[in-house]
Motif scaffolding. Structure first.
Motif, mmCIF file in Angstrom:
data_model
loop_
_atom_site.group_PDB
_atom_site.id
_atom_site.type_symbol
_atom_site.label_atom_id
_atom_site.label_comp_id
_atom_site.label_asym_id
_atom_site.label_seq_id
_atom_site.Cartn_x
_atom_site.Cartn_y
_atom_site.Cartn_z
ATOM 1 N N ASP A 103 0.830 -1.202 0.000
ATOM 2 C CA ASP A 103 0.000 0.000 0.000
ATOM 3 C C ASP A 103 0.866 1.255 0.000
ATOM 4 O O ASP A 103 2.016 1.241 0.424
ATOM 5 N N THR A 104 0.273 2.352 -0.477
ATOM 6 C CA THR A 104 0.976 3.644 -0.451
ATOM 7 C C THR A 104 0.227 4.677 0.388
ATOM 8 O O THR A 104 0.728 5.779 0.575
ATOM 9 N N THR A 106 -0.491 4.619 3.562
ATOM 10 C CA THR A 106 -0.138 4.677 4.980
ATOM 11 C C THR A 106 0.973 5.681 5.279
ATOM 12 O O THR A 106 1.302 5.897 6.433
ATOM 13 N N ALA A 110 6.046 0.683 1.582
ATOM 14 C CA ALA A 110 5.809 -0.745 1.773
ATOM 15 C C ALA A 110 6.779 -1.584 0.946
ATOM 16 O O ALA A 110 7.180 -2.672 1.371
ATOM 17 N N GLY A 137 -0.153 1.706 -5.529
ATOM 18 C CA GLY A 137 0.296 0.508 -4.833
ATOM 19 C C GLY A 137 0.566 -0.635 -5.796
ATOM 20 O O GLY A 137 0.407 -0.508 -7.019
ATOM 21 N N GLY A 160 1.741 -1.115 5.970
ATOM 22 C CA GLY A 160 1.522 -0.965 4.539
ATOM 23 C C GLY A 160 1.540 -2.257 3.765
ATOM 24 O O GLY A 160 1.262 -2.261 2.562
#
Length: 291
Positions: A103-104, A106, A110, A137, A160
């Motif tokens: 994920d991006t 957060t 990641a 992401g 993430g």
């Protein structure tokens, strides 16, 4: 429905059928990335125990509706003409898909966190399918070994990094959502999901729980419930259900006493005795007990 929505639904169905040809079981998704069909049990006064995972024969059980059968997929999309995407169920044969969601949103990197895990635990990420999300992401597709159930998790490995395992799903490439379209990263569309590195697989599995010894009466009731759970398995989920039930049995100290009943239930669902005993032995090893 607007013309663009009809086009999105047509394209989503086409992509879903193409994924099914590769052995990936699919379901229709709405623009919110949620399953397009609502649960048929949402108004039930008394929830089933264990919950229904499609045994009732109706649509609306999320990833448990997933199929590779073109006729069933068309029926699912016909029941959800507002679908603009499709989900790919994880944990099912032949790929036993595991999704690593980087994920991006957060505020953390990641991808860097995953590289750090790889260095720390001495594994190399193989070349595999990578799906790019509209938010920037990435979804990495990996295949797991048969008979091993990888659970879903969010941020357990690192901030993430979410894991999609048994009972979960990944948004398929070509799906259109509220935030954009999911696409396959250049140079990865032709790849098959690569085997999950052993060191990473160990990180994805929960630590074995210390078994406790229930009273004979409660063990009997619990054991009967686990056997019924195995008997309710459909083709494609028989090993998964048997593995889950065997894990629970060993964790609760009734595994050895329940082996014969679990094997008999598995035989009734269509598994061979060899397959059943191998799955139960795998559950015993995972929970720290000797088969």
């Amino acid at each position: 429905m607007a013309t663009t929505d009809r086009q999105a639904t047509t394209m989503a169905l086409a992509h879903a059928l193409s994924a099914a040809e590769r052995g990936l079981a699919v379901i229709p998704l709405s623009r919110t990335k949620l399953p397009a069909l609502r649960s048929p049990h949402r108004d039930d006064p008394d929830p089933a125990d264990p919950p229904c995972h499609g045994e009732c024969g109706r649509f609306g059980h999320g990833a448990y509706d997933a199929s590779t059968d073109p006729a069933r997929i068309r029926a699912l999309f016909a029941a959800a003409p507002w679908a603009t995407g499709y989900g790919i169920a994880c944990g099912l044969p032949p790929h036993h898909l595991i999704g690593v969601d980087l994920d991006t949103k957060t505020g953390t990197d990641a991808c860097a966190a995953l590289r750090e895990l790889a260095l720390r635990h001495l594994f190399t990420l193989p070349a595999t399918v990578v799906v790019l999300t509209p938010s920037g992401g990435r979804h990495l597709w990996l295949s797991g070994p048969p008979g091993v159930v990888v659970p879903n998790s969010a941020g357990r490995l690192a901030p993430g990094i979410d894991i999609r395992g048994a009972g979960g799903y990944l948004v398929g490439p070509g799906s259109r959502t509220e935030h954009g379209v999911y696409t396959t990263a250049p140079g990865t569309a032709h790849l098959a999901p690569a085997p999950c590195p052993r060191a990473l697989l160990r990180l994805l599995l929960p630590p074995p729980r210390t078994p406790h010894r229930p009273s004979p009466a409660s063990a009997g009731r619990h054991g009967r419930g686990l056997v019924r759970f195995v008997l309710g398995a459909h083709e494609g989920r028989r090993n998964t259900r048997l593995f889950w039930a065997a894990c629970r049995a060993y964790e609760n100290g009734i595994g050895p006493a329940l082996v014969a009943s679990l094997v008999d239930a598995a035989l009734r669902t269509g598994l061979t005795e060899r397959e059943a005993r191998a799955t139960i032995a795998s559950a015993a090893r995972l929970t720290g007990r000797r088969p």
